[in-house]
Design an enzyme around this catalytic site. Sequence first.
Site, PDB file in Angstrom:
ATOM      1  N   ASP A  24       0.973  -1.101  -0.256  1.00 31.34           N
ATOM      2  CA  ASP A  24       0.542   0.316   0.469  1.00 31.34           C
ATOM      3  C   ASP A  24       0.487   1.465   0.543  1.00 31.34           C
ATOM      4  OD1 ASP A  24      -2.531   1.377  -0.229  1.00 31.34           O
ATOM      5  OD2 ASP A  24      -2.704   0.908   2.536  1.00 31.34           O
ATOM      6  N   HIS A  41       2.542   3.126  -9.207  1.00 34.01           N
ATOM      7  CA  HIS A  41       2.417   2.086  -9.415  1.00 34.01           C
ATOM      8  C   HIS A  41       3.906   1.619  -9.483  1.00 34.01           C
ATOM      9  CE1 HIS A  41      -1.492   2.242  -7.884  1.00 34.01           C
ATOM     10  NE2 HIS A  41      -1.642   2.285  -8.612  1.00 34.01           N
ATOM     11  N   LEU A 135      11.656 -20.681  -4.553  1.00 34.52           N
ATOM     12  CA  LEU A 135      10.799 -19.164  -3.844  1.00 34.52           C
ATOM     13  C   LEU A 135       9.545 -19.583  -4.901  1.00 34.52           C
ATOM     14  CD1 LEU A 135       9.793 -16.807  -2.587  1.00 34.52           C
ATOM     15  CD2 LEU A 135      10.351 -15.450  -4.360  1.00 34.52           C
TER      16      LEU A 135
HETATM   17  C1  FPP Z   1      -2.282  -0.084  -3.283  1.00 36.32           C
HETATM   18  O1  FPP Z   1      -1.846   1.188  -3.526  1.00 36.32           O
HETATM   19  C2  FPP Z   1      -1.426  -0.597  -4.595  1.00 36.32           C
HETATM   20  C3  FPP Z   1      -1.858  -1.224  -5.687  1.00 36.32           C
HETATM   21  C4  FPP Z   1      -3.483  -1.359  -5.652  1.00 36.32           C
HETATM   22  C5  FPP Z   1      -1.212  -1.533  -7.055  1.00 36.32           C
HETATM   23  C6  FPP Z   1      -0.468  -2.614  -6.561  1.00 36.32           C
HETATM   24  C7  FPP Z   1       0.621  -2.308  -7.797  1.00 36.32           C
HETATM   25  C8  FPP Z   1       1.991  -2.421  -7.508  1.00 36.32           C
HETATM   26  C9  FPP Z   1       2.806  -2.354  -6.676  1.00 36.32           C
HETATM   27  C10 FPP Z   1       1.955  -2.864  -9.035  1.00 36.32           C
HETATM   28  C11 FPP Z   1       2.906  -4.110  -9.522  1.00 36.32           C
HETATM   29  C12 FPP Z   1       3.310  -5.004  -9.066  1.00 36.32           C
HETATM   30  C13 FPP Z   1       3.359  -6.292  -9.267  1.00 36.32           C
HETATM   31  C14 FPP Z   1       2.733  -7.439  -8.968  1.00 36.32           C
HETATM   32  C15 FPP Z   1       3.865  -6.483 -10.919  1.00 36.32           C
HETATM   33  P1  FPP Z   1      -2.792   2.925  -3.236  1.00 36.32           P
HETATM   34  O2  FPP Z   1      -2.736   3.186  -4.726  1.00 36.32           O
HETATM   35  O3  FPP Z   1      -3.911   2.045  -2.799  1.00 36.32           O
HETATM   36  O4  FPP Z   1      -2.432   3.761  -2.488  1.00 36.32           O
HETATM   37  P2  FPP Z   1      -1.934   5.287  -1.449  1.00 36.32           P
HETATM   38  O5  FPP Z   1      -3.199   4.063  -0.916  1.00 36.32           O
HETATM   39  O6  FPP Z   1      -1.064   5.607  -1.328  1.00 36.32           O
HETATM   40  O7  FPP Z   1      -3.724   5.974  -2.611  1.00 36.32           O
END
Ligand code: FPP
Length: 254
Positions: A24, A41, A135
């Site tokens: 997050d 992201h 892994l």
């Molecule tokens: C949450 O942060 C994150 C996500 C919903 C997406 C996670 C995706 C990645 C880390 C990209 C790459 C992943 C892979 C497996 C290739 P948020 O957007 O909710 O952050 P915020 O709470 O600050 O808005």
Amino acid sequence: MSVDIWDWLTPQEQLPQHIAIVMDGNGRWAQQRSLPRTMGHREGAKAVRRIVQACSEHGIAVLTLFAFSSENWRRPQWEVEVLMRLFLTTLRGEIRRLDAANVRLRFIGDRGAFSEILQDHIAQAEQRTAANTGLTLVIAANYGGRWDIAQAGRRIADEVKAGRLQPGDVTTDLVHRYTCLSDLPEPDLLIRTGGEQRISNFLLWQMAYTELYFTDCLWPDYDVGDLESACAVFASRQRRFGQTADQIARNAHA
Ligand code: FPP
């Protein structure tokens, strides 16, 4: 300051076998820099690479990453589209490296909602790495803990209807066998970055006895030192699984 625990812990005894992570804070990381959320992201994908490599090198058996929840479809359409593209490009770009590192890739969640091309790449990546013995990297994509329990219930109901199971056969052990990841050890440690302290419909069934660890660090900033710190905290916890502290101490000396 990070604690370098890799050198002094016996992996099998003190390190979590299975780490699950709610990644997050991507959006906030970008907003703090006046960048579009999607840049967070992209940086988050780099953190994924760092942490996968560290887990792979240090003998963690399973790493499960919450990449996209069943509720994330509610985000603005442009953000969902960027995330889908990022999953595809990351998969394309990383699969060779993951395979060479002996990583076995698995996806959990309802993949039917993804584009055909993404579904194809997921299936190919799973197939290509199926025999790897290092892994196990599990990507939870369009996954929800409630969905997981519901799909298990639906499949059990089908078995009962077909006469292959009786209602009396439905025990916790049986339900477990129909949930995702039933062939893997349950998560020992859940890490959630980004400062929130909640489970957000992640592995609800599987996390009955998981140790929870929350950090304010935003996911794109998360590095190997942060992972080491989380593992050090994990190693300092006493897990009792319903027993008393005395019983645990006696078993340890038996
Ligand atoms: C949450 O942060 C994150 C996500 C919903 C997406 C996670 C995706 C990645 C880390 C990209 C790459 C992943 C892979 C497996 C290739 P948020 O957007 O909710 O952050 P915020 O709470 O600050 O808005």
